[in-house]
Design a protein around this motif. Sequence first.
Motif, PDB file in Angstrom:
ATOM      1  N   ARG B 161       0.814  -1.217   0.000  1.00  0.00           N
ATOM      2  CA  ARG B 161       0.000   0.000   0.000  1.00  0.00           C
ATOM      3  C   ARG B 161       0.850   1.270   0.000  1.00  0.00           C
ATOM      4  NH1 ARG B 161      -2.180   4.119   2.712  1.00  0.00           N
ATOM      5  NH2 ARG B 161      -0.801   3.693   4.456  1.00  0.00           N
ATOM      6  N   ASP B 162       1.900   1.303   0.816  1.00  0.00           N
ATOM      7  CA  ASP B 162       2.680   2.547   0.891  1.00  0.00           C
ATOM      8  C   ASP B 162       3.491   2.808  -0.374  1.00  0.00           C
ATOM      9  OD1 ASP B 162       4.482   0.529   1.296  1.00  0.00           O
ATOM     10  OD2 ASP B 162       5.407   1.363   3.090  1.00  0.00           O
ATOM     11  N   LEU B 163       3.500   1.857  -1.295  1.00  0.00           N
ATOM     12  CA  LEU B 163       4.226   2.066  -2.549  1.00  0.00           C
ATOM     13  C   LEU B 163       3.298   2.428  -3.696  1.00  0.00           C
ATOM     14  CD1 LEU B 163       6.711  -0.938  -2.293  1.00  0.00           C
ATOM     15  CD2 LEU B 163       7.148   1.465  -1.773  1.00  0.00           C
ATOM     16  N   ALA B 164       1.998   2.459  -3.420  1.00  0.00           N
ATOM     17  CA  ALA B 164       1.039   2.715  -4.499  1.00  0.00           C
ATOM     18  C   ALA B 164       1.250   4.107  -5.103  1.00  0.00           C
ATOM     19  CB  ALA B 164      -0.390   2.561  -3.980  1.00  0.00           C
ATOM     20  N   VAL B 165       1.460   5.110  -4.245  1.00  0.00           N
ATOM     21  CA  VAL B 165       1.624   6.475  -4.775  1.00  0.00           C
ATOM     22  C   VAL B 165       2.948   6.618  -5.535  1.00  0.00           C
ATOM     23  CG1 VAL B 165       1.886   8.904  -4.127  1.00  0.00           C
ATOM     24  CG2 VAL B 165       0.031   7.529  -3.136  1.00  0.00           C
ATOM     25  N   PRO B 166       4.080   6.190  -4.955  1.00  0.00           N
ATOM     26  CA  PRO B 166       5.319   6.263  -5.750  1.00  0.00           C
ATOM     27  C   PRO B 166       5.208   5.516  -7.075  1.00  0.00           C
ATOM     28  CG  PRO B 166       5.829   5.699  -3.472  1.00  0.00           C
ATOM     29  CD  PRO B 166       4.341   5.718  -3.579  1.00  0.00           C
ATOM     30  N   PHE B 167       4.501   4.400  -7.067  1.00  0.00           N
ATOM     31  CA  PHE B 167       4.337   3.633  -8.304  1.00  0.00           C
ATOM     32  C   PHE B 167       3.516   4.430  -9.320  1.00  0.00           C
ATOM     33  CE2 PHE B 167       2.110  -0.186 -10.378  1.00  0.00           C
ATOM     34  CZ  PHE B 167       3.116  -0.339 -11.326  1.00  0.00           C
ATOM     35  N   CYS B 168       2.420   5.050  -8.855  1.00  0.00           N
ATOM     36  CA  CYS B 168       1.589   5.872  -9.759  1.00  0.00           C
ATOM     37  C   CYS B 168       2.425   7.001 -10.361  1.00  0.00           C
ATOM     38  CB  CYS B 168       0.418   6.492  -8.992  1.00  0.00           C
ATOM     39  SG  CYS B 168      -0.867   5.320  -8.582  1.00  0.00           S
ATOM     40  N   LEU B 169       3.192   7.656  -9.512  1.00  0.00           N
ATOM     41  CA  LEU B 169       4.004   8.786  -9.999  1.00  0.00           C
ATOM     42  C   LEU B 169       5.011   8.306 -11.043  1.00  0.00           C
ATOM     43  CD1 LEU B 169       4.634  10.627  -6.594  1.00  0.00           C
ATOM     44  CD2 LEU B 169       3.190  11.412  -8.481  1.00  0.00           C
ATOM     45  N   ALA B 170       5.609   7.154 -10.782  1.00  0.00           N
ATOM     46  CA  ALA B 170       6.596   6.620 -11.732  1.00  0.00           C
ATOM     47  C   ALA B 170       5.928   6.229 -13.051  1.00  0.00           C
ATOM     48  CB  ALA B 170       7.316   5.421 -11.123  1.00  0.00           C
ATOM     49  N   LEU B 171       4.727   5.668 -12.964  1.00  0.00           N
ATOM     50  CA  LEU B 171       3.994   5.312 -14.189  1.00  0.00           C
ATOM     51  C   LEU B 171       3.673   6.563 -14.989  1.00  0.00           C
ATOM     52  CD1 LEU B 171       1.482   2.692 -12.723  1.00  0.00           C
ATOM     53  CD2 LEU B 171       3.152   2.208 -14.512  1.00  0.00           C
ATOM     54  N   GLU B 172       3.192   7.573 -14.282  1.00  0.00           N
ATOM     55  CA  GLU B 172       2.810   8.822 -14.967  1.00  0.00           C
ATOM     56  C   GLU B 172       4.027   9.496 -15.575  1.00  0.00           C
ATOM     57  OE1 GLU B 172      -0.914   9.206 -11.892  1.00  0.00           O
ATOM     58  OE2 GLU B 172       0.772  10.580 -11.663  1.00  0.00           O
ATOM     59  N   SER B 173       5.114   9.458 -14.848  1.00  0.00           N
ATOM     60  CA  SER B 173       6.325  10.086 -15.357  1.00  0.00           C
ATOM     61  C   SER B 173       6.841   9.369 -16.610  1.00  0.00           C
ATOM     62  CB  SER B 173       7.357  10.083 -14.233  1.00  0.00           C
ATOM     63  OG  SER B 173       8.628  10.134 -14.719  1.00  0.00           O
ATOM     64  N   ALA B 174       6.660   8.057 -16.644  1.00  0.00           N
ATOM     65  CA  ALA B 174       7.117   7.283 -17.815  1.00  0.00           C
ATOM     66  C   ALA B 174       6.066   7.258 -18.928  1.00  0.00           C
ATOM     67  CB  ALA B 174       7.443   5.863 -17.384  1.00  0.00           C
ATOM     68  N   GLU B 189      -1.825  -4.121   2.961  1.00  0.00           N
ATOM     69  CA  GLU B 189      -1.197  -3.511   4.131  1.00  0.00           C
ATOM     70  C   GLU B 189      -0.399  -4.600   4.846  1.00  0.00           C
ATOM     71  OE1 GLU B 189      -0.649  -0.835   5.518  1.00  0.00           O
ATOM     72  OE2 GLU B 189      -2.277   0.590   5.464  1.00  0.00           O
ATOM     73  N   VAL B 190       0.522  -4.182   5.685  1.00  0.00           N
ATOM     74  CA  VAL B 190       1.268  -5.160   6.486  1.00  0.00           C
ATOM     75  C   VAL B 190       0.316  -5.826   7.483  1.00  0.00           C
ATOM     76  CG1 VAL B 190       3.093  -5.434   8.196  1.00  0.00           C
ATOM     77  CG2 VAL B 190       3.402  -3.885   6.268  1.00  0.00           C
ATOM     78  N   GLU B 191      -0.583  -5.033   8.042  1.00  0.00           N
ATOM     79  CA  GLU B 191      -1.538  -5.559   9.015  1.00  0.00           C
ATOM     80  C   GLU B 191      -2.886  -4.904   8.722  1.00  0.00           C
ATOM     81  OE1 GLU B 191      -0.847  -7.812  11.389  1.00  0.00           O
ATOM     82  OE2 GLU B 191      -2.859  -7.791  12.221  1.00  0.00           O
ATOM     83  N   GLY B 192      -3.907  -5.696   8.536  1.00  0.00           N
ATOM     84  CA  GLY B 192      -5.224  -5.137   8.228  1.00  0.00           C
ATOM     85  C   GLY B 192      -5.398  -4.942   6.745  1.00  0.00           C
ATOM     86  N   CYS B 193      -6.082  -3.870   6.377  1.00  0.00           N
ATOM     87  CA  CYS B 193      -6.340  -3.642   4.947  1.00  0.00           C
ATOM     88  C   CYS B 193      -6.401  -2.148   4.650  1.00  0.00           C
ATOM     89  CB  CYS B 193      -7.660  -4.303   4.546  1.00  0.00           C
ATOM     90  SG  CYS B 193      -9.073  -3.662   5.458  1.00  0.00           S
ATOM     91  N   ALA B 194      -6.216  -1.818   3.404  1.00  0.00           N
ATOM     92  CA  ALA B 194      -6.399  -0.429   2.957  1.00  0.00           C
ATOM     93  C   ALA B 194      -7.897  -0.140   2.968  1.00  0.00           C
ATOM     94  CB  ALA B 194      -5.832  -0.269   1.555  1.00  0.00           C
ATOM     95  N   ASN B 195      -8.258   1.143   3.069  1.00  0.00           N
ATOM     96  CA  ASN B 195      -9.704   1.392   3.031  1.00  0.00           C
ATOM     97  C   ASN B 195     -10.212   1.407   1.597  1.00  0.00           C
ATOM     98  OD1 ASN B 195      -9.904   4.128   2.017  1.00  0.00           O
ATOM     99  ND2 ASN B 195      -9.050   4.780   3.977  1.00  0.00           N
ATOM    100  N   ARG B 196     -11.519   1.185   1.493  1.00  0.00           N
ATOM    101  CA  ARG B 196     -12.096   0.979   0.166  1.00  0.00           C
ATOM    102  C   ARG B 196     -11.991   2.238  -0.691  1.00  0.00           C
ATOM    103  NH1 ARG B 196     -18.210  -1.083  -0.760  1.00  0.00           N
ATOM    104  NH2 ARG B 196     -17.523  -2.831   0.522  1.00  0.00           N
ATOM    105  N   ARG B 197     -12.159   3.409  -0.041  1.00  0.00           N
ATOM    106  CA  ARG B 197     -12.106   4.642  -0.814  1.00  0.00           C
ATOM    107  C   ARG B 197     -10.719   4.822  -1.451  1.00  0.00           C
ATOM    108  NH1 ARG B 197     -13.701  10.080   2.182  1.00  0.00           N
ATOM    109  NH2 ARG B 197     -11.712   9.639   3.128  1.00  0.00           N
ATOM    110  N   GLU B 198      -9.709   4.512  -0.681  1.00  0.00           N
ATOM    111  CA  GLU B 198      -8.343   4.625  -1.209  1.00  0.00           C
ATOM    112  C   GLU B 198      -8.155   3.687  -2.408  1.00  0.00           C
ATOM    113  OE1 GLU B 198      -5.390   3.951   1.798  1.00  0.00           O
ATOM    114  OE2 GLU B 198      -3.741   4.097   0.368  1.00  0.00           O
ATOM    115  N   ALA B 199      -8.689   2.486  -2.286  1.00  0.00           N
ATOM    116  CA  ALA B 199      -8.569   1.520  -3.386  1.00  0.00           C
ATOM    117  C   ALA B 199      -9.326   2.023  -4.617  1.00  0.00           C
ATOM    118  CB  ALA B 199      -9.114   0.168  -2.948  1.00  0.00           C
ATOM    119  N   ASP B 200     -10.484   2.599  -4.385  1.00  0.00           N
ATOM    120  CA  ASP B 200     -11.269   3.104  -5.514  1.00  0.00           C
ATOM    121  C   ASP B 200     -10.563   4.277  -6.201  1.00  0.00           C
ATOM    122  OD1 ASP B 200     -13.155   1.174  -5.064  1.00  0.00           O
ATOM    123  OD2 ASP B 200     -14.538   2.470  -3.971  1.00  0.00           O
TER     124      ASP B 200
END
Lengths: 443, 286
Positions: B161-174, B189-200
């Motif tokens: 989850r914590d890499l989703a934003v850096p990954f998006c930025l790298a995709l957009e940049s490329a 997530e390491v423990e639990g889950c990301a929230n649904r809004r974030e996933a959407d």
Amino acid sequence: MLTAARTEPFDDLDRLSPASLDQWWVRKLKRVAELGFDELAFYRKRFAAAGFHPTQFRTLDDLRAIPISKKEDLLAVMQNSRSKFLGVKSYTAGFDVRMTVSLSSGTSGTTYVVHTRRWRKLQGYSSSRAHWWAGLRPGTPLIMSAPAWHAYASIQPSIAMHFKNPCVVVSGTFLPRFADRIVDAILAFRPRFITMFLPMVFSILAAARRDGTSGEQLFAGVETLVVTGAPITPGMRSHLQDVTRVKRVAEIAGSSENLLAVDCIHAQGLHVVPDTCYAEVLDRKSGRPVPDGQRGSVVHSSVIPAGSLYLRYDGGDAGVIDRSPCPCGLPSPRIKLLGRWEDCFSVGDNTLLPYDVQFALETEVPELRGTALVITREGLANGMLRLLLAEPEGSAASLLDKAKAKLSRRFEVPVEISAVRDLPLRFKGVPPILSEQEAASAA
Amino acid sequence: MLRSRNLAECRFYRERMGADARPMPWGLAELEAFAATDSSDPFAGRVHDGVTPKVSLQLEATTDPSIWIALDPPELDRWAGVIERMWKRWGTAPGEAVAFFDYGCSPLVLLASSGYVGYLRRGAAERLGLTAVCNDGVAAMAGRMVGIVEALEPSMLIVRRDLAVPFCLALESAGTNLADRIRWLAIAEVEGCANRREADQLSARLGVKVWRILRSDAAFLIAGECAGCRAFHLDGEYFAEALASGHVAITTRFAQLCPAVRFDIGLARLINGGCPLEPRAQRVEC
């Protein structure tokens, strides 16, 4: 009468004479060359351009007819083909979709290395040999020291299973900030054998020290510490022995592209692991084999007929070879990787690698062995060797003056040495070449 | 399922046995508290004394003290089966590739291939005929992840989850568009889950389906979001029960060496069956 210590053979391959091993290599390399020719356009084209056909392969000298490949060649294949993978992978055992792919990254780009199940089986056995030579024995827990993206990750499970070692998987990834987790793993499971990337060794020692645990306490019960990922100088080896009190510090040199060599108990070069690869050391200009002890390019050929095939692959390493008999009894020649050619620099009449500077420093002033240092770009630009040295504990300025005078005499260039309060632990063992600003910001 | 007599042989559970001969529900805090009482036991009282597990994994979610879970080879295989079935529900096809942008030590990665951890007979990717490739799970490697997408053309991505934003930025940049390339992307997530809004939001940004993973390594819990009902479908290897506190507790059937009985995942709603895509599956909303 004293007799030289010998390496306990892993199997009959270790009992061959050097001449018989050469014959064995001919058969294996011929098989890989045939496979490359039959299955892979990459090698077929290169063989044709060089007028080589695998049927001509009768002695190891015939290997020289095969053109040398470099990473740039593989990147070009990737660029030009629409294939998902490089054109150097073999499906000898049939198309196997259950592959893993690891990454080989560097300054020039990332290539992908295919590991089929057959590759893992063969490489796993060969790597078990390498670890046996290094001192791994059944029973001890094995701390997994490579993340899944690295080729080493694909063989560690096989090694653990070969020796029936329990697997201990540390959380995080292998960056200094996770060093405390490795410390926890060592203290909890007390392995007798540890493999670790060299910079991580210093990070875990520092992490242990922060918790009041000395290197000796941390490594209590460890019989062998194997370092990999960087060439170690003799002084670095004894420094590691001093701070960890581990009796044997061994070195493994390997690459994602199937180069593998390990030092034996005599630690006078790293024996090529014969069922992984065959290695040559070649003159950079002429491409001809260099005499023993002379520096050249390390070029290797994989002997595993599965996964990605590397025939006469130049990975960009500088090294030396020693074909003389080793008192340990292993038949394969010894190599020593000294660094990457891309890190090579000129100063005065010398062409040096960072390894040379570290070696010279510890030879001339043994008190400074194991000290982190940086070679500055500004110094080289001015025709001098300017070093930033992490201030050794309790050292006097006279030690640095002594080092300066001795290095200047040895290299016949002006030398400046500045003591700095701190340098990152990752600089220990492999002195980087940095601008002073880069060094300051890294510290 | 473990009998209470066997369970009581584990020190952690012995102290937690209730009058009904079942252990009281527990979470990471209770596990950490127990571990703090005996730093010499890496498994915090969950593995019988004197047993040497073939595979031990350090929990990422706990740091001080360090706590480990343990498995024997058959358990490792059954855990990999959970991932296999989760991916299968989202859709895979033999010959495709699955790529990971996560630490190599994450069970989501380790259980993918016998090439990643010892004693695993067949990883999830191997069972489904997939090729697996793992990128090191640090933000600095986001560019390399884009390279993997372009060169190896994976159809499925598992992203920390914590890499989703850096990954998006790298995709957009490329200028790399995932929409035409990727079947689905899952975030964990390491423990639990990301929230649904974030996933959407991530799904809208990347133009691909994004599924969430519910994960708790202490209980060997891995559950994937359902494409139909959006709740987490629990694999048959797990048994869930609703607690009076409004929490849900999970028991993992395959975990015998290091039992996970009544692990409290926190506030959640348990739904027994009823999803048309998997009518008998227990489901959790959280």
